[in-house]
Scaffold this active site. Sequence first.
Site, PDB file in Angstrom:
ATOM      1  N   LYS A   1       0.835  -1.208   0.000  1.00  0.00           N
ATOM      2  CA  LYS A   1       0.000   0.000   0.000  1.00  0.00           C
ATOM      3  C   LYS A   1       0.871   1.260   0.000  1.00  0.00           C
ATOM      4  O   LYS A   1       0.658   2.174  -0.793  1.00  0.00           O
ATOM      5  CB  LYS A   1      -0.887   0.006   1.255  1.00  0.00           C
ATOM      6  CG  LYS A   1      -1.555   1.345   1.535  1.00  0.00           C
ATOM      7  CD  LYS A   1      -2.456   1.289   2.739  1.00  0.00           C
ATOM      8  CE  LYS A   1      -1.792   1.592   4.057  1.00  0.00           C
ATOM      9  NZ  LYS A   1      -1.524   3.015   4.331  1.00  0.00           N
ATOM     10  N   ASN A   2       1.855   1.284   0.900  1.00  0.00           N
ATOM     11  CA  ASN A   2       2.620   2.515   1.083  1.00  0.00           C
ATOM     12  C   ASN A   2       3.586   2.801  -0.064  1.00  0.00           C
ATOM     13  O   ASN A   2       4.171   3.876  -0.126  1.00  0.00           O
ATOM     14  CB  ASN A   2       3.373   2.481   2.421  1.00  0.00           C
ATOM     15  CG  ASN A   2       2.411   2.598   3.595  1.00  0.00           C
ATOM     16  OD1 ASN A   2       1.217   2.835   3.405  1.00  0.00           O
ATOM     17  ND2 ASN A   2       2.925   2.413   4.796  1.00  0.00           N
TER      18      ASN A   2
ATOM     19  N   CYS B   1      -5.183  12.486  12.981  1.00  0.00           N
ATOM     20  CA  CYS B   1      -5.675  11.152  12.695  1.00  0.00           C
ATOM     21  C   CYS B   1      -5.595  10.295  13.930  1.00  0.00           C
ATOM     22  O   CYS B   1      -5.183  10.748  14.985  1.00  0.00           O
ATOM     23  CB  CYS B   1      -4.931  10.533  11.521  1.00  0.00           C
ATOM     24  SG  CYS B   1      -3.641   9.427  11.970  1.00  0.00           S
TER      25      CYS B   1
ATOM     26  N   ARG C   1      -0.786  14.692  12.998  1.00  0.00           N
ATOM     27  CA  ARG C   1       0.084  14.302  11.879  1.00  0.00           C
ATOM     28  C   ARG C   1       0.479  15.556  11.118  1.00  0.00           C
ATOM     29  O   ARG C   1      -0.063  15.840  10.046  1.00  0.00           O
ATOM     30  CB  ARG C   1      -0.662  13.317  10.989  1.00  0.00           C
ATOM     31  CG  ARG C   1       0.141  12.046  10.774  1.00  0.00           C
ATOM     32  CD  ARG C   1      -0.686  10.946  10.247  1.00  0.00           C
ATOM     33  NE  ARG C   1       0.167   9.973   9.563  1.00  0.00           N
ATOM     34  CZ  ARG C   1      -0.240   8.780   9.190  1.00  0.00           C
ATOM     35  NH1 ARG C   1      -1.475   8.408   9.429  1.00  0.00           N
ATOM     36  NH2 ARG C   1       0.572   7.945   8.579  1.00  0.00           N
TER      37      ARG C   1
ATOM     38  N   ASP D   1       4.529   0.292  12.026  1.00  0.00           N
ATOM     39  CA  ASP D   1       3.304  -0.357  11.551  1.00  0.00           C
ATOM     40  C   ASP D   1       3.199  -1.819  11.994  1.00  0.00           C
ATOM     41  O   ASP D   1       2.129  -2.416  11.898  1.00  0.00           O
ATOM     42  CB  ASP D   1       3.225  -0.278  10.015  1.00  0.00           C
ATOM     43  CG  ASP D   1       2.898   1.134   9.543  1.00  0.00           C
ATOM     44  OD1 ASP D   1       2.589   1.990  10.388  1.00  0.00           O
ATOM     45  OD2 ASP D   1       2.947   1.374   8.325  1.00  0.00           O
TER      46      ASP D   1
ATOM     47  N   ARG E   1      -8.423  -0.491   4.589  1.00  0.00           N
ATOM     48  CA  ARG E   1      -7.508   0.485   3.983  1.00  0.00           C
ATOM     49  C   ARG E   1      -6.199  -0.173   3.589  1.00  0.00           C
ATOM     50  O   ARG E   1      -5.509   0.318   2.689  1.00  0.00           O
ATOM     51  CB  ARG E   1      -7.214   1.616   4.982  1.00  0.00           C
ATOM     52  CG  ARG E   1      -8.394   2.550   5.233  1.00  0.00           C
ATOM     53  CD  ARG E   1      -8.001   3.661   6.187  1.00  0.00           C
ATOM     54  NE  ARG E   1      -6.607   4.006   5.966  1.00  0.00           N
ATOM     55  CZ  ARG E   1      -5.714   4.216   6.918  1.00  0.00           C
ATOM     56  NH1 ARG E   1      -6.064   4.140   8.176  1.00  0.00           N
ATOM     57  NH2 ARG E   1      -4.464   4.520   6.620  1.00  0.00           N
TER      58      ARG E   1
HETATM   59  C1  UD1 Z   1       4.250   6.695   6.496  1.00  0.00           C
HETATM   60  C2  UD1 Z   1       3.387   5.458   6.291  1.00  0.00           C
HETATM   61  C3  UD1 Z   1       2.871   4.933   7.617  1.00  0.00           C
HETATM   62  C4  UD1 Z   1       4.031   4.704   8.565  1.00  0.00           C
HETATM   63  C5  UD1 Z   1       4.907   5.944   8.668  1.00  0.00           C
HETATM   64  C6  UD1 Z   1       6.159   5.734   9.507  1.00  0.00           C
HETATM   65  C7  UD1 Z   1       2.430   5.829   4.112  1.00  0.00           C
HETATM   66  C8  UD1 Z   1       1.212   6.077   3.299  1.00  0.00           C
HETATM   67  N1  UD1 Z   1       2.264   5.821   5.435  1.00  0.00           N
HETATM   68  O1  UD1 Z   1       3.423   7.701   7.061  1.00  0.00           O
HETATM   69  O2  UD1 Z   1       2.175   3.716   7.388  1.00  0.00           O
HETATM   70  O3  UD1 Z   1       3.512   4.394   9.850  1.00  0.00           O
HETATM   71  O4  UD1 Z   1       5.337   6.366   7.361  1.00  0.00           O
HETATM   72  O5  UD1 Z   1       6.902   4.689   8.973  1.00  0.00           O
HETATM   73  O6  UD1 Z   1       3.498   5.591   3.580  1.00  0.00           O
HETATM   74  N2  UD1 Z   1       6.202  14.349  11.115  1.00  0.00           N
HETATM   75  C9  UD1 Z   1       6.284  15.684  11.464  1.00  0.00           C
HETATM   76  N3  UD1 Z   1       6.219  16.620  10.474  1.00  0.00           N
HETATM   77  C10 UD1 Z   1       6.078  16.283   9.161  1.00  0.00           C
HETATM   78  C11 UD1 Z   1       6.000  14.919   8.812  1.00  0.00           C
HETATM   79  C12 UD1 Z   1       6.068  13.971   9.808  1.00  0.00           C
HETATM   80  O7  UD1 Z   1       6.412  16.026  12.645  1.00  0.00           O
HETATM   81  O8  UD1 Z   1       6.036  17.187   8.310  1.00  0.00           O
HETATM   82  C13 UD1 Z   1       6.243  13.316  12.179  1.00  0.00           C
HETATM   83  C14 UD1 Z   1       4.897  12.579  12.270  1.00  0.00           C
HETATM   84  O9  UD1 Z   1       3.990  13.260  13.091  1.00  0.00           O
HETATM   85  C15 UD1 Z   1       5.304  11.263  12.867  1.00  0.00           C
HETATM   86  C16 UD1 Z   1       6.683  11.035  12.261  1.00  0.00           C
HETATM   87  O10 UD1 Z   1       7.144  12.297  11.815  1.00  0.00           O
HETATM   88  O11 UD1 Z   1       5.410  11.367  14.260  1.00  0.00           O
HETATM   89  C17 UD1 Z   1       6.697  10.041  11.124  1.00  0.00           C
HETATM   90  O12 UD1 Z   1       5.914  10.506  10.079  1.00  0.00           O
HETATM   91  P1  UD1 Z   1       6.167  10.132   8.548  1.00  0.00           P
HETATM   92  O13 UD1 Z   1       7.437   9.360   8.419  1.00  0.00           O
HETATM   93  O14 UD1 Z   1       6.011  11.371   7.752  1.00  0.00           O
HETATM   94  O15 UD1 Z   1       4.964   9.134   8.260  1.00  0.00           O
HETATM   95  P2  UD1 Z   1       3.910   9.208   7.097  1.00  0.00           P
HETATM   96  O16 UD1 Z   1       4.591   9.531   5.814  1.00  0.00           O
HETATM   97  O17 UD1 Z   1       2.756  10.022   7.533  1.00  0.00           O
END
Ligand code: UD1
Length: 417
Positions: free
Chosen positions: A22-23, A115, A120, A306, A398
């Site tokens: 998915k990711n 979420c 997030r 995850d 999902r």
């Molecule tokens: C992706 C995955 C999700 C997985 C996560 C961590 C997808 C669709 N989803 O989510 O399944 O659990 O990686 O491996 O690929 N953060 C900030 N600011 C930002 C962006 C992130 O503070 O601008 C923080 C988030 O709140 C979180 C952490 O960084 O605590 C990790 O987030 P991120 O790696 O961005 O995860 P996603 O891309 O949302």
Amino acid sequence: MANFLIEGENRIGGELPIHGAKNAALPILAAALLTRRSVLHNCPDLSDVRAAAHILEHLGCTVEREGDTVIVESDDGVYCDIPDGLMREMRSSVVFLGAILTRCGRARVSFPGGCELGPRPIDIHLASLERMGVNIKEDHGDLDCTIDGKMVGTELNLPFPSVGATENILLAAVLAEGTTVIHNAAREPEIQDLAGFLTAIGAKIHLKNDGTIVVEGVETLLPEVEYRVIPDRIATATYLCAAAATGGELLVTKTEPEYLAAVLPMFEEMGCQVKTGPDLIYLKGPRRLRPVRMVRTMPYPGFPTDAQAPFMALSTLAQGTSVFVENIFESRYKHAAELMRMGARIKVEGRVAVVEGVPALHSAQVRCTDLRGGAALCIAALAAAGVSRVSDIAHIERGYERLEEHLSSLGAKITRE
Ligand code: UD1
């Protein structure tokens, strides 16, 4: 929302091919905006993937599915806005931002919102795009992003190796003027897969071993591509957990053991027998699981956040105490309270959860709080005595393709209500 009824104490065993990730599929679908025709094989049929297809259709693309192949055509004029309703359909819709900016030079989207895993934020995405020359105006939860001319390559130091931010930067950098260097970039296999897709359409991307990514902007990209999405490492881990929790024997095929290098030793620590081949993993669960000393979630190549919830479900049945430290998301233990309804003994204190294993779980009515938490409840219900009702399974859909069908084929008694 629909429910699963699961009659536990049935061993999960047999053979199961794993669907595409998915990711990986989601950012690659966004990247399909950058070429005219994309043929994507091994693209899982999941509600999040359908949500990405809805976004593409709204933007003016046509999307067709034939089995596990999805064909995206984006040759006509493409719109640059995603309405709030579509943004909310899928949390990771924000990854379309970089792709729309590259394709249209402007993007109007709304914040993906908080979420079930806690806040997030997308500050790293936005700060990086601003450094690349994007003007971002925020208005009541809407983002209006514009560019004067072209985006420009620059040197970026991410404060955290965010998966989504790294994807957005890649999508913005491929056609930017000059070179973009991303220090402390995410290194997840799904990032490698997006880079692989972009390279297949002519992008120049170098992934370095130290977590640095260098993107040399090119003038144009190729009009057509055929690409295969990598296997889903989290679905793989989840089915292995189901076998381990029920003392079963499972052969998972069409997967990639290398992506689970931090996870497979945990199964062994818990007393499972694990063997791997080039694209398969065999696991045999023990009569009684041993605890896992410490699961610390980390960015890849560390233990994936995850897989934390499915492993917590396993550890509730271990003979001894297991400790979890969640380092990625602030609020990712909502499944713990539901597992406790089934007789699990768990104490949560901030980022730490301590699980004291019990000899057996019992059935209960439990509610999915999020995708992986929902999978954890199914694993616990498969092992528990009696019939459990797992509600709000839309969360599960999902990320897991036809979960009940697959589990049934492996010996589970599971029906949809
Ligand atoms: C992706 C995955 C999700 C997985 C996560 C961590 C997808 C669709 N989803 O989510 O399944 O659990 O990686 O491996 O690929 N953060 C900030 N600011 C930002 C962006 C992130 O503070 O601008 C923080 C988030 O709140 C979180 C952490 O960084 O605590 C990790 O987030 P991120 O790696 O961005 O995860 P996603 O891309 O949302």
